[in-house]
Scaffold this active site. Structure first.
Site, PDB file in Angstrom:
ATOM      1  N   GLY A 179       0.815  -1.343  -0.073  1.00  0.00           N
ATOM      2  CA  GLY A 179       0.176   0.065  -0.046  1.00  0.00           C
ATOM      3  C   GLY A 179       0.906   1.279  -0.138  1.00  0.00           C
ATOM      4  N   ARG A 199      -2.494   8.173   3.739  1.00  0.00           N
ATOM      5  CA  ARG A 199      -3.072   8.770   5.064  1.00  0.00           C
ATOM      6  C   ARG A 199      -1.393   9.400   5.609  1.00  0.00           C
ATOM      7  NH1 ARG A 199      -7.148   4.363   6.722  1.00  0.00           N
ATOM      8  NH2 ARG A 199      -5.889   2.981   5.255  1.00  0.00           N
ATOM      9  N   GLN A 219       2.867  -6.789  -6.575  1.00  0.00           N
ATOM     10  CA  GLN A 219       1.709  -6.438  -6.455  1.00  0.00           C
ATOM     11  C   GLN A 219       1.582  -4.993  -7.649  1.00  0.00           C
ATOM     12  OE1 GLN A 219      -0.890  -4.529  -3.410  1.00  0.00           O
ATOM     13  NE2 GLN A 219      -2.833  -5.189  -4.445  1.00  0.00           N
ATOM     14  N   ASP A 238       1.864  -3.122   8.287  1.00  0.00           N
ATOM     15  CA  ASP A 238       1.665  -1.772   9.149  1.00  0.00           C
ATOM     16  C   ASP A 238       1.191  -2.075  10.706  1.00  0.00           C
ATOM     17  OD1 ASP A 238      -1.066  -2.151   8.664  1.00  0.00           O
ATOM     18  OD2 ASP A 238      -1.321  -0.260   7.767  1.00  0.00           O
ATOM     19  N   GLY A 263     -11.410  -2.681  10.554  1.00  0.00           N
ATOM     20  CA  GLY A 263     -12.565  -3.461  10.380  1.00  0.00           C
ATOM     21  C   GLY A 263     -13.275  -4.030  11.485  1.00  0.00           C
TER      22      GLY A 263
HETATM   23  C1  UD1 Z   1      -6.900  -3.343   7.049  1.00  0.00           C
HETATM   24  C2  UD1 Z   1      -8.416  -4.150   6.990  1.00  0.00           C
HETATM   25  C3  UD1 Z   1      -9.130  -3.958   8.272  1.00  0.00           C
HETATM   26  C4  UD1 Z   1      -8.227  -4.148   9.764  1.00  0.00           C
HETATM   27  C5  UD1 Z   1      -6.885  -3.043   9.537  1.00  0.00           C
HETATM   28  C6  UD1 Z   1      -6.049  -3.442  10.526  1.00  0.00           C
HETATM   29  C7  UD1 Z   1      -8.820  -4.822   4.993  1.00  0.00           C
HETATM   30  C8  UD1 Z   1      -9.835  -4.439   3.831  1.00  0.00           C
HETATM   31  N1  UD1 Z   1      -9.054  -3.981   5.860  1.00  0.00           N
HETATM   32  O1  UD1 Z   1      -7.468  -2.009   6.929  1.00  0.00           O
HETATM   33  O2  UD1 Z   1     -10.196  -4.789   8.437  1.00  0.00           O
HETATM   34  O3  UD1 Z   1      -8.937  -3.850  10.674  1.00  0.00           O
HETATM   35  O4  UD1 Z   1      -6.190  -3.459   8.305  1.00  0.00           O
HETATM   36  O5  UD1 Z   1      -4.828  -2.762  10.609  1.00  0.00           O
HETATM   37  O6  UD1 Z   1      -8.110  -5.540   4.822  1.00  0.00           O
HETATM   38  N2  UD1 Z   1      -1.914  -3.393   1.078  1.00  0.00           N
HETATM   39  C9  UD1 Z   1      -1.272  -4.075  -0.046  1.00  0.00           C
HETATM   40  N3  UD1 Z   1      -1.988  -3.687  -1.339  1.00  0.00           N
HETATM   41  C10 UD1 Z   1      -3.077  -3.105  -1.356  1.00  0.00           C
HETATM   42  C11 UD1 Z   1      -3.744  -2.378  -0.351  1.00  0.00           C
HETATM   43  C12 UD1 Z   1      -3.082  -2.677   0.954  1.00  0.00           C
HETATM   44  O7  UD1 Z   1      -0.102  -4.646   0.065  1.00  0.00           O
HETATM   45  O8  UD1 Z   1      -3.732  -3.062  -2.463  1.00  0.00           O
HETATM   46  C13 UD1 Z   1      -1.269  -3.488   2.574  1.00  0.00           C
HETATM   47  C14 UD1 Z   1      -0.905  -2.243   3.089  1.00  0.00           C
HETATM   48  O9  UD1 Z   1       0.559  -1.677   2.721  1.00  0.00           O
HETATM   49  C15 UD1 Z   1      -0.986  -2.673   4.413  1.00  0.00           C
HETATM   50  C16 UD1 Z   1      -2.012  -3.736   4.363  1.00  0.00           C
HETATM   51  O10 UD1 Z   1      -2.013  -4.100   3.089  1.00  0.00           O
HETATM   52  O11 UD1 Z   1       0.177  -3.097   4.957  1.00  0.00           O
HETATM   53  C17 UD1 Z   1      -3.048  -3.114   4.918  1.00  0.00           C
HETATM   54  O12 UD1 Z   1      -3.666  -2.285   4.046  1.00  0.00           O
HETATM   55  P1  UD1 Z   1      -4.397  -0.737   4.568  1.00  0.00           P
HETATM   56  O13 UD1 Z   1      -4.596  -0.144   3.593  1.00  0.00           O
HETATM   57  O14 UD1 Z   1      -3.499  -0.142   5.764  1.00  0.00           O
HETATM   58  O15 UD1 Z   1      -5.682  -1.400   5.437  1.00  0.00           O
HETATM   59  P2  UD1 Z   1      -6.587  -0.863   6.695  1.00  0.00           P
HETATM   60  O16 UD1 Z   1      -7.396   0.209   5.987  1.00  0.00           O
HETATM   61  O17 UD1 Z   1      -5.884  -0.434   7.683  1.00  0.00           O
HETATM   62 CA    CA Z   2      -3.598  -0.157   8.057  1.00  0.00          CA
END
Ligand code: UD1
Ligand code: CA
Length: 453
Positions: free
Chosen positions: A11, A15, A74, A103, A140
């Site tokens: 990601g 933010r 990705q 994270d 979530g």
């Molecule tokens: C996510 C969860 C949420 C949980 C929270 C805990 C989902 C949809 N939601 O939300 O339920 O409570 O984590 O911290 O999963 N990432 C990728 N590729 C992407 C998007 C994200 O590798 O396309 C990685 C990000 O770098 C990050 C992790 O996945 O390390 C979580 O993504 P993030 O966008 O932070 O999810 P949250 O909104 O925090």
């Molecule tokens: Ca997160």
């Protein structure tokens, strides 16, 4: 049973308002991804994979410092479900997959083990690690019907009632690998964010369980700088408390930051504004600080470091350094050495009981035991192209303001006269003097003044 761990780190972290990947943002000076990798390595998975995406060059470079970690790329950041899909091959090679968020740094081995046990004994397709926290904003929510766990609802998709729920998804899960492979293609982007949510697997899968962690901290993640600061404060206090339990003293904790991997012996006192990082190990009965920065050093017992900067160096027992001294990488300071103010030592070995008391640079040198450096000595180790070593025998006396032009060797018990520039070897027990004769012109001051008038 083969286990694999997939760490999501692709990601952008909008933010955070950063040009760097969010997972490289640091908690106690270690990237969040590093904390998660440490937990995964301690657990002992058969395979660890990291999904990179945004600035994959930076994340990849960090991950490459670890052994046996696969990188899955990705190409577009289309959500956590899509990120896991990018590790399809890893999933196909194992029986159970643990997915972790890059994270959320406080996930630990105990939680991973306890949740795997529940996952296996319950025969679940998915086991979600959850916790109840005071402020569920941004996480979530865990949806239960009559107590039975049914779904995870993202904040953006929550009804007002669901938003009140305090049990949240940590972003750490165990999946049955075959079921995960079956389910991932079924995810859709039919949600408020328009992303493939990994969390939707829970509703699609048949057998699901929630492992509720007794320690709510393990779920905490950072999407913003504010959350990152909170994680830092929490980790900092946790580390200082652990050290106090092990017998380390703090008169105050003002400005004291100690990295999570640092080890410190009992009866050592850490004074204010001191930062100790990396894999530093400090012995017993030391006084470290005030105002010191120690990184990746091995420090013995009864050492005093007052206003010292030290990097990648070894300091043996009973050494006193400072104030205002710097040890640069590759330095070994042997037992009983005294190093005073405004001294820099680089890539050198300083022998037992040697004294380097003031205003001196020792670089690329092998110094024997019981050597005395006067004030203002310099090893001239660099000719603009190459670096050369200086060798000084036991009990040599380096007079004030000596320049040692490397490569050069000073024998045992030899002396260099104050102000000398030494360009050739000085044999043991001899005196080297390089100095113009002093001419004294009497009454010169008066004459000069008269002429001016
Ligand atoms: C996510 C969860 C949420 C949980 C929270 C805990 C989902 C949809 N939601 O939300 O339920 O409570 O984590 O911290 O999963 N990432 C990728 N590729 C992407 C998007 C994200 O590798 O396309 C990685 C990000 O770098 C990050 C992790 O996945 O390390 C979580 O993504 P993030 O966008 O932070 O999810 P949250 O909104 O925090
Ligand atoms: Ca997160």
């Amino acid at each position: 049973m083969k286990t694999a761990c997939i760490i999501l780190a692709g990601g952008a972290g909008k933010r955070m308002k950063s040009e760097r990947p969010k997972v490289l943002a640091e908690v106690l000076c270690k990237p969040m991804l590093g904390w998660v990798l440490d937990a995964a390595e301690q657990f002992g998975f058969d395979e660890i994979a990291v999904v990179t995406g945004f600035r994959a060059d930076l994340t990849g470079a960090y991950v490459s410092s670890r052994q046996n970690v696969t990188i899955c790329h990705q190409p577009e950041q289309k959500g956590t479900g899509d990120a896991v899909r990018c590790a399809a091959e890893v999933i196909s090679r194992c029986d159970n997959v643990c997915v972790l968020n890059g994270d959320a740094p406080f996930i630990d081995v105990e939680t991973l083990k306890a949740s795997l046990e529940l996952h296996q004994t319950s025969g679940s397709d998915v086991t979600v690690i959850t916790a109840a926290i005071d402020d569920p904003q941004g996480y979530g929510r865990i949806i239960r019907k009559n107590g039975e766990f049914t779904a995870i609802r993202e904040q953006k998709d929550c009804s007002p009632e669901e938003a009140e729920i305090c049990e949240v998804n940590s972003g750490a899960y165990w999946f049955n690998a075959a079921k995960l492979s079956e389910t991932l293609p079924k995810l859709s982007t039919n949600n408020a964010a328009g992303e493939y949510y990994l969390t939707d697997c829970v509703e699609i899968m048949q057998r699901r369980s929630a492992y509720t962690s007794p320690n709510p901290d393990i779920v905490l993640g950072a999407n913003t700088r504010g959350a990152l600061l909170e994680l830092n404060q929490l980790a900092r206090i946790r580390k200082l408390s652990q050290l106090m339990e092990e017998g380390v003293s703090f008169i105050t904790i003002d400005g004291i930051i100690i990295g999570s991997d640092v080890k410190i012996g009992c009866d050592t006192t850490i004074l204010p504004n001191t930062v100790i990082l990396g894999n530093t190990v400090i012995g017993k009965g030391c006084v470290i600080g005030a105002n010191s920065h120690i990184e990746n050093c091995k420090i013995g017992n009864n050492v005093q470091l007052n206003n010292v900067q030290a990097y990648d160096s070894v300091v043996e027992d009973d050494v006193k350094i400072g104030p205002f001294a710097q040890l640069r990488p590759g330095t070994t300071i042997r037992q009983g050495v005294k190093i005073g103010d405004f001294v820099e030592i680089k890539n050198s070995d300083i022998g037992v009981n040697t004294a380097v008391a003031h205003l001196t640079y020792v670089g690329d040198s092998d110094v024997g035991r019981g050597v005395n450096f006067g004030c203002g000595c310099v090893t001239a180790n660099y000719d603009g192209i190459n670096k050369f070593r200086t060798k000084i025998g036991d009990h040599a006396f380096i007079g004030c303001n000596t320049n040692l032009i490397a490569p050069v060797e000073i024998g045992e018990n030899a002396t260099t006269a104050a102000g000398s520039t030494i360009t050739k070897p000085v044999p043991a027990n001899s005196l080297a003097v390089e100095r113009g004769q002093v001419r004294v012109i009497e009454n010169w001051g008066k004459n000069a003044l008269r002429k001016k008038k």
